[in-house]
Design a protein around this motif. Structure first.
Motif, PDB file in Angstrom:
ATOM      1  N   LYS A 315       0.976  -1.221  -0.068  1.00  0.00           N
ATOM      2  CA  LYS A 315      -0.004   0.262   0.000  1.00  0.00           C
ATOM      3  C   LYS A 315       0.913   1.279  -0.118  1.00  0.00           C
ATOM      4  O   LYS A 315       0.272   2.272  -0.646  1.00  0.00           O
ATOM      5  CB  LYS A 315      -1.102   0.104   1.233  1.00  0.00           C
ATOM      6  N   GLY A 392      -5.023   0.558  16.965  1.00  0.00           N
ATOM      7  CA  GLY A 392      -3.953   0.322  15.803  1.00  0.00           C
ATOM      8  C   GLY A 392      -3.345   1.426  15.140  1.00  0.00           C
ATOM      9  O   GLY A 392      -4.164   2.597  15.447  1.00  0.00           O
ATOM     10  N   ALA A 393      -2.350   1.326  14.741  1.00  0.00           N
ATOM     11  CA  ALA A 393      -1.506   2.533  14.119  1.00  0.00           C
ATOM     12  C   ALA A 393      -0.991   2.394  12.890  1.00  0.00           C
ATOM     13  O   ALA A 393      -0.186   2.643  12.581  1.00  0.00           O
ATOM     14  CB  ALA A 393      -0.749   3.037  15.215  1.00  0.00           C
ATOM     15  N   VAL A 396      -4.425   0.832   7.974  1.00  0.00           N
ATOM     16  CA  VAL A 396      -6.114   1.076   7.938  1.00  0.00           C
ATOM     17  C   VAL A 396      -6.262   2.154   9.147  1.00  0.00           C
ATOM     18  O   VAL A 396      -7.302   2.945   9.030  1.00  0.00           O
ATOM     19  CB  VAL A 396      -6.712  -0.383   8.124  1.00  0.00           C
ATOM     20  N   ARG A 416      -0.290  -0.755  20.394  1.00  0.00           N
ATOM     21  CA  ARG A 416       0.520  -1.577  21.283  1.00  0.00           C
ATOM     22  C   ARG A 416       1.873  -0.631  21.320  1.00  0.00           C
ATOM     23  O   ARG A 416       2.580  -0.576  22.247  1.00  0.00           O
ATOM     24  CB  ARG A 416       0.661  -2.973  20.580  1.00  0.00           C
ATOM     25  N   THR A 417       2.631  -0.309  20.259  1.00  0.00           N
ATOM     26  CA  THR A 417       3.767   0.290  19.982  1.00  0.00           C
ATOM     27  C   THR A 417       3.374   1.739  19.897  1.00  0.00           C
ATOM     28  O   THR A 417       2.790   2.323  19.181  1.00  0.00           O
ATOM     29  CB  THR A 417       4.313  -0.131  18.680  1.00  0.00           C
ATOM     30  N   ALA A 454      -8.463  -1.690  14.324  1.00  0.00           N
ATOM     31  CA  ALA A 454      -7.699  -1.538  13.054  1.00  0.00           C
ATOM     32  C   ALA A 454      -6.461  -2.469  13.209  1.00  0.00           C
ATOM     33  O   ALA A 454      -5.558  -2.201  12.679  1.00  0.00           O
ATOM     34  CB  ALA A 454      -7.559  -0.301  12.639  1.00  0.00           C
ATOM     35  N   THR A 455      -6.587  -3.508  13.979  1.00  0.00           N
ATOM     36  CA  THR A 455      -5.572  -4.501  13.978  1.00  0.00           C
ATOM     37  C   THR A 455      -6.005  -5.818  13.626  1.00  0.00           C
ATOM     38  O   THR A 455      -7.161  -5.873  13.247  1.00  0.00           O
ATOM     39  CB  THR A 455      -4.975  -4.721  15.514  1.00  0.00           C
ATOM     40  N   PRO A 456      -5.097  -6.652  13.285  1.00  0.00           N
ATOM     41  CA  PRO A 456      -5.320  -8.196  12.872  1.00  0.00           C
ATOM     42  C   PRO A 456      -6.044  -9.077  14.035  1.00  0.00           C
ATOM     43  O   PRO A 456      -6.450 -10.135  13.850  1.00  0.00           O
ATOM     44  CB  PRO A 456      -4.242  -8.739  12.325  1.00  0.00           C
ATOM     45  N   VAL A 457      -5.907  -8.548  15.216  1.00  0.00           N
ATOM     46  CA  VAL A 457      -6.590  -9.427  16.471  1.00  0.00           C
ATOM     47  C   VAL A 457      -8.091  -9.749  16.221  1.00  0.00           C
ATOM     48  O   VAL A 457      -8.874  -8.941  15.749  1.00  0.00           O
ATOM     49  CB  VAL A 457      -6.487  -8.482  17.806  1.00  0.00           C
ATOM     50  N   PRO A 463      -2.573 -13.480  14.545  1.00  0.00           N
ATOM     51  CA  PRO A 463      -1.816 -13.511  15.512  1.00  0.00           C
ATOM     52  C   PRO A 463      -2.548 -13.706  16.485  1.00  0.00           C
ATOM     53  O   PRO A 463      -1.930 -14.245  17.833  1.00  0.00           O
ATOM     54  CB  PRO A 463      -0.973 -12.323  15.635  1.00  0.00           C
ATOM     55  N   ALA A 464      -3.650 -13.343  16.918  1.00  0.00           N
ATOM     56  CA  ALA A 464      -4.521 -13.426  18.213  1.00  0.00           C
ATOM     57  C   ALA A 464      -6.047 -13.785  17.752  1.00  0.00           C
ATOM     58  O   ALA A 464      -6.830 -13.158  18.173  1.00  0.00           O
ATOM     59  CB  ALA A 464      -4.298 -12.354  19.050  1.00  0.00           C
ATOM     60  N   THR A 485     -12.502  -4.055  11.651  1.00  0.00           N
ATOM     61  CA  THR A 485     -12.066  -4.065  10.139  1.00  0.00           C
ATOM     62  C   THR A 485     -11.770  -5.410   9.799  1.00  0.00           C
ATOM     63  O   THR A 485     -11.812  -5.614   8.628  1.00  0.00           O
ATOM     64  CB  THR A 485     -10.814  -3.172  10.002  1.00  0.00           C
ATOM     65  N   TYR A 487     -12.658  -9.027   8.789  1.00  0.00           N
ATOM     66  CA  TYR A 487     -14.014  -9.691   8.218  1.00  0.00           C
ATOM     67  C   TYR A 487     -14.019 -11.359   8.094  1.00  0.00           C
ATOM     68  O   TYR A 487     -15.044 -11.837   7.618  1.00  0.00           O
ATOM     69  CB  TYR A 487     -14.327  -9.094   6.795  1.00  0.00           C
ATOM     70  N   PHE A 512     -15.177  -3.587   3.911  1.00  0.00           N
ATOM     71  CA  PHE A 512     -14.863  -4.360   2.829  1.00  0.00           C
ATOM     72  C   PHE A 512     -15.802  -4.040   1.713  1.00  0.00           C
ATOM     73  O   PHE A 512     -15.147  -3.608   0.371  1.00  0.00           O
ATOM     74  CB  PHE A 512     -14.632  -5.893   2.939  1.00  0.00           C
TER      75      PHE A 512
HETATM   76  P1  NAP Z   1      -0.583  -2.914   9.564  1.00  0.00           P
HETATM   77  O1  NAP Z   1      -0.251  -1.630   8.871  1.00  0.00           O
HETATM   78  O2  NAP Z   1       0.167  -4.092   9.440  1.00  0.00           O
HETATM   79  O3  NAP Z   1      -0.849  -2.583  11.070  1.00  0.00           O
HETATM   80  C1  NAP Z   1      -1.186  -3.511  12.205  1.00  0.00           C
HETATM   81  C2  NAP Z   1      -1.647  -2.819  13.332  1.00  0.00           C
HETATM   82  O4  NAP Z   1      -2.150  -3.848  14.230  1.00  0.00           O
HETATM   83  C3  NAP Z   1      -0.450  -2.295  13.932  1.00  0.00           C
HETATM   84  O5  NAP Z   1      -0.657  -0.970  14.438  1.00  0.00           O
HETATM   85  C4  NAP Z   1       0.002  -3.098  15.024  1.00  0.00           C
HETATM   86  O6  NAP Z   1       0.578  -2.913  16.041  1.00  0.00           O
HETATM   87  C5  NAP Z   1      -1.260  -3.751  15.426  1.00  0.00           C
HETATM   88  N1  NAP Z   1      -1.216  -5.024  15.762  1.00  0.00           N
HETATM   89  C6  NAP Z   1      -0.615  -6.291  15.138  1.00  0.00           C
HETATM   90  N2  NAP Z   1      -0.872  -7.407  15.825  1.00  0.00           N
HETATM   91  C7  NAP Z   1      -1.304  -7.157  17.004  1.00  0.00           C
HETATM   92  C8  NAP Z   1      -1.761  -7.771  18.214  1.00  0.00           C
HETATM   93  N3  NAP Z   1      -1.455  -9.002  18.180  1.00  0.00           N
HETATM   94  N4  NAP Z   1      -2.062  -7.093  19.127  1.00  0.00           N
HETATM   95  C9  NAP Z   1      -2.279  -5.685  19.254  1.00  0.00           C
HETATM   96  N5  NAP Z   1      -2.219  -5.101  18.200  1.00  0.00           N
HETATM   97  C10 NAP Z   1      -1.720  -5.740  16.935  1.00  0.00           C
HETATM   98  O7  NAP Z   1      -2.042  -3.442   8.758  1.00  0.00           O
HETATM   99  P2  NAP Z   1      -3.105  -2.758   8.419  1.00  0.00           P
HETATM  100  O8  NAP Z   1      -3.113  -2.560   6.771  1.00  0.00           O
HETATM  101  O9  NAP Z   1      -3.591  -1.424   9.049  1.00  0.00           O
HETATM  102  O10 NAP Z   1      -4.323  -3.706   8.686  1.00  0.00           O
HETATM  103  C11 NAP Z   1      -4.928  -3.836   9.930  1.00  0.00           C
HETATM  104  C12 NAP Z   1      -6.058  -4.962   9.676  1.00  0.00           C
HETATM  105  O11 NAP Z   1      -7.192  -4.142   9.071  1.00  0.00           O
HETATM  106  C13 NAP Z   1      -5.839  -6.081   9.063  1.00  0.00           C
HETATM  107  O12 NAP Z   1      -5.500  -7.090   9.851  1.00  0.00           O
HETATM  108  C14 NAP Z   1      -7.194  -6.433   8.197  1.00  0.00           C
HETATM  109  O13 NAP Z   1      -7.877  -7.520   8.729  1.00  0.00           O
HETATM  110  C15 NAP Z   1      -7.919  -5.181   8.497  1.00  0.00           C
HETATM  111  N6  NAP Z   1      -8.538  -4.612   6.826  1.00  0.00           N
HETATM  112  C16 NAP Z   1      -9.774  -4.643   6.615  1.00  0.00           C
HETATM  113  C17 NAP Z   1      -9.938  -4.144   5.490  1.00  0.00           C
HETATM  114  C18 NAP Z   1     -11.800  -4.085   5.128  1.00  0.00           C
HETATM  115  O14 NAP Z   1     -11.913  -3.920   4.049  1.00  0.00           O
HETATM  116  N7  NAP Z   1     -12.582  -4.528   6.037  1.00  0.00           N
HETATM  117  C19 NAP Z   1      -9.211  -3.729   4.415  1.00  0.00           C
HETATM  118  C20 NAP Z   1      -7.881  -3.632   4.829  1.00  0.00           C
HETATM  119  C21 NAP Z   1      -7.345  -4.282   6.283  1.00  0.00           C
HETATM  120  P3  NAP Z   1       2.310  -2.377  16.404  1.00  0.00           P
HETATM  121  O15 NAP Z   1       2.291  -1.032  15.707  1.00  0.00           O
HETATM  122  O16 NAP Z   1       2.550  -2.333  17.803  1.00  0.00           O
HETATM  123  O17 NAP Z   1       2.923  -3.529  15.489  1.00  0.00           O
END
Ligand code: NAP
Length: 548
Positions: A315, A392-393, A396, A416-417, A454-457, A463-464, A485, A487, A512
């Motif tokens: 992205k 989440g940071a 998304v 988390r971070t 906005a995390t994959p939790v 991961p969880a 977020t 799905y 989505f």
């Molecule tokens: P990303 O840039 O990798 O960011 C992931 C975030 O999740 C970071 O803030 C990370 O924290 C945090 N995180 C990861 N594992 C964690 C855990 N075990 N406990 C607590 N925090 C955790 O990912 P992204 O692109 O933003 O996507 C996030 C989620 O959005 C995806 O998993 C996906 O399911 C969802 N998504 C949905 C759609 C939709 O259309 N519905 C579209 C895109 C994405 P750290 O900074 O501490 O690493």
């Protein structure tokens, strides 16, 4: 027109009735020709009888293949025996429409050439439909150095009706070369790249008028790496509707196999009567591979690439690409520091007339949350002055925060971070009321109207998967909205708890669907029929709708 061919291994003579049943099912699903893989059957003592029965009862014209071990088959017998079997079936009562032989074996053995020619001549003298020869070559280690000369050898062999080359793709760019080789063929040609990088060559065979594409009869029955099923090709990708003028869209990421994009966008094209197809486009992680692949796709005139969805880990790369090539960039993508949609505008001659880079995640997060808060008013009214906690940071979270600020909501980022949440706040603070959540305890302040994960939790396989990002004792009531977020699954552990506690919930399919609808509109200028994408997703196992 390209044929959809199902390839079926028959291991033993006792399996013949089952194999015929599977072929009948494949024909009902859309296959037009059957490849009988006889490698194992041909080694059985009574194999020839079983093979004759298969050919006699084949529900569609067929290819008979006894693939040698050195080209990915299992045939271990001697060449003389293989020649005798091919001769016997070619001159039998039910000769196959095609016999497939490796170019290597054909070149090596004058005896084999003579026997195969005899079988072909015999069949054409006594029957209306003659057996024809496919000369083939297979490389599981990558693109062969002498690929071009092999194709020339096939073309120069009079007895060869169809040439086939298949090799393991190392990147999507191998597929682009294959498209040109097939399009510039001098005789009918099958040109397929194996593996996930090669999937576009299997789906797009009709666009370049490849002779056929191979499909598996069902999941787990692939006879080569990367082979989709007949149903996927016929139903999801509308293989029989693809032609030279079909415009190509796709989802670019690593991985892409899980994407729901092909399911919704191909259905959208079908319902709107648009001649286009949407395919998975695996691109290796890293800026260089993204830049090189997307650049080549845009420039490849024959591909007629109309744009793509872009997912992890590319992205940020899409935004950078947009800047480097001078594309028009959506301000929300700049704020979110990431983009998920590329639009390639083309003139009537197929030349590129414009490039646009968008972030539809931002719009989608806003629309879904606004609808959860108050569906009766426009998003700006539903969100103005509302306090939203985003957990989440990453990309998304940034996209959602940027969109919410533009709609005058107040945003607090919990992550988390800590440094990452501080970075998001620093980058967005000039655009509205945004701050960092210092501890998760602050979530329970009673001052939030909505919570967004906005995390994959909570994501299956993540991961969880069994966890929730919200504290167990968070007080919730029906004035509050909890949105995920994620799905898959549709109702995550966080949403299940929130619903039990009386909060209103918005699941990840809402976002989505909204981001996919915005992409469809950006590419085609048309809005998908209302609820079409949502109902397509709802009909998929594992992504079932539930009212909140
Ligand atoms: P990303 O840039 O990798 O960011 C992931 C975030 O999740 C970071 O803030 C990370 O924290 C945090 N995180 C990861 N594992 C964690 C855990 N075990 N406990 C607590 N925090 C955790 O990912 P992204 O692109 O933003 O996507 C996030 C989620 O959005 C995806 O998993 C996906 O399911 C969802 N998504 C949905 C759609 C939709 O259309 N519905 C579209 C895109 C994405 P750290 O900074 O501490 O690493």
């Amino acid at each position: 027109m390209s044929l959809l061919c199902v390839s079926i291994f028959v291991d033993a003579s006792g399996d013949v009735p089952l194999a015929i049943d599977r072929a009948v099912r494949a024909v009902a699903d859309g296959a037009r020709i059957i490849e009988w893989r006889l490698d194992a059957l041909a080694e059985e003592p009574d194999g020839l009888t079983a093979i004759r029965r298969l050919l006699a009862e084949s529900p569609a014209p067929c290819i008979a293949t006894i693939r040698a071990e050195d080209e990915g088959g299992t045939w271990q017998g001697d060449e003389q025996t293989r020649i005798s079997i091919l001769e016997a079936i070619g001159t039998g009562d039910h000769p196959p429409a095609y016999i497939d032989l490796e170019l290597r074996a054909w070149t090596r053995s004058a005896n084999l050439r003579q026997k195969v020619r005899l079988a072909i001549d015999h069949a054409s003298q006594v029957r209306d439909i003659s057996t024809r020869l496919i000369l083939s070559s297979h490389d599981f280690g990558g693109r062969p150095a002498n690929l071009i000369s092999r194709i020339a050898d096939m073309a120069a062999t009079d007895a060869c009706t169809v040439g086939k080359v298949a090799y393991m793709a190392r990147s999507l760019r191998d597929s682009l070369e294959m498209f040109d080789l097939v399009a510039e063929r001098v005789k009918p040609m099958i040109g397929l790249c194996m593996g996930e990088y090669g999937l576009p060559t299997r789906i797009l065979a009709p666009k370049f008028v490849g002779f056929l594409t191979f499909a598996a009869v069902d999941d787990g029955a692939a006879t080569a790496p990367g082979q989709p099923t007949v149903r996927e090709l016929a139903e999801t990708y509308r293989f029989h509707d693809i032609g030279p003028r079909t415009r190509v869209y796709g989802v670019v990421g690593h991985p892409v196999g899980h994407s729901l994009g092909p399911t919704v966008h191909n259905r959208g094209f079908a319902e709107a009567g648009i001649d286009a197809v949407y395919i998975p486009m695996l691109v290796a992680p890293g800026w260089e591979s993204f830049k090189a692949t997307i650049g080549e796709c845009i420039d490849h005139r024959r591909l007629d690439f109309g744009g793509c969805s872009v997912t992890l880990p590319h992205k940020e790369h899409l935004l950078r690409f947009g800047r480097e090539v001078g594309a028009e960039i959506d301000p929300l993508a700049i704020l979110a520091r990431a983009a998920n949609t590329l639009v390639v505008e083309r003139d009537a001659d197929g030349g590129v007339s414009g490039l646009r880079v968008l972030n539809t995640d931002s719009v989608a997060a806003v629309e879904s949350l606004a609808a959860g808060l108050d569906p009766s008013v426009p998003p700006i009214e539903a969100l103005r002055g509302r306090r939203v906690a985003i957990i989440g940071a990453g990309g998304v979270a940034r996209a959602a925060a940027a969109g919410l600020l533009a709609h005058e909501a107040e945003v607090v980022i919990f992550n988390r971070t800590r440094t990452r949440s501080e970075n998001v706040v620093r980058d967005l603070r000039d655009h509205g009321a945004i701050s960092v959540g210092r501890t998760m305890d602050e979530l329970a302040c009673g001052c939030f109207h909505a919570f967004v994960n906005a995390t994959p939790v909570g994501m299956t396989g993540g991961p969880a998967a069994d966890e929730s990002v919200l504290p167990d004792d968070l007080p919730l009531d029906d004035s509050m909205v909890v949105m995920d977020t994620v799905y898959t699954p549709r109702i995550t552990p966080m949403l299940a708890i929130a619903r039990d506690r009386g909060a209103r919930i918005v699941d990840g399919t809402a976002m989505f669907v909204a981001q996919a609808e915005a992409q469809f509109e950006a590419w085609t200028g048309r809005t998908p029929a209302e609820d079409l994408f949502a109902s397509v997703l709802a009909s998929r196992p594992g992504v079932r709708p539930e009212s909140s």
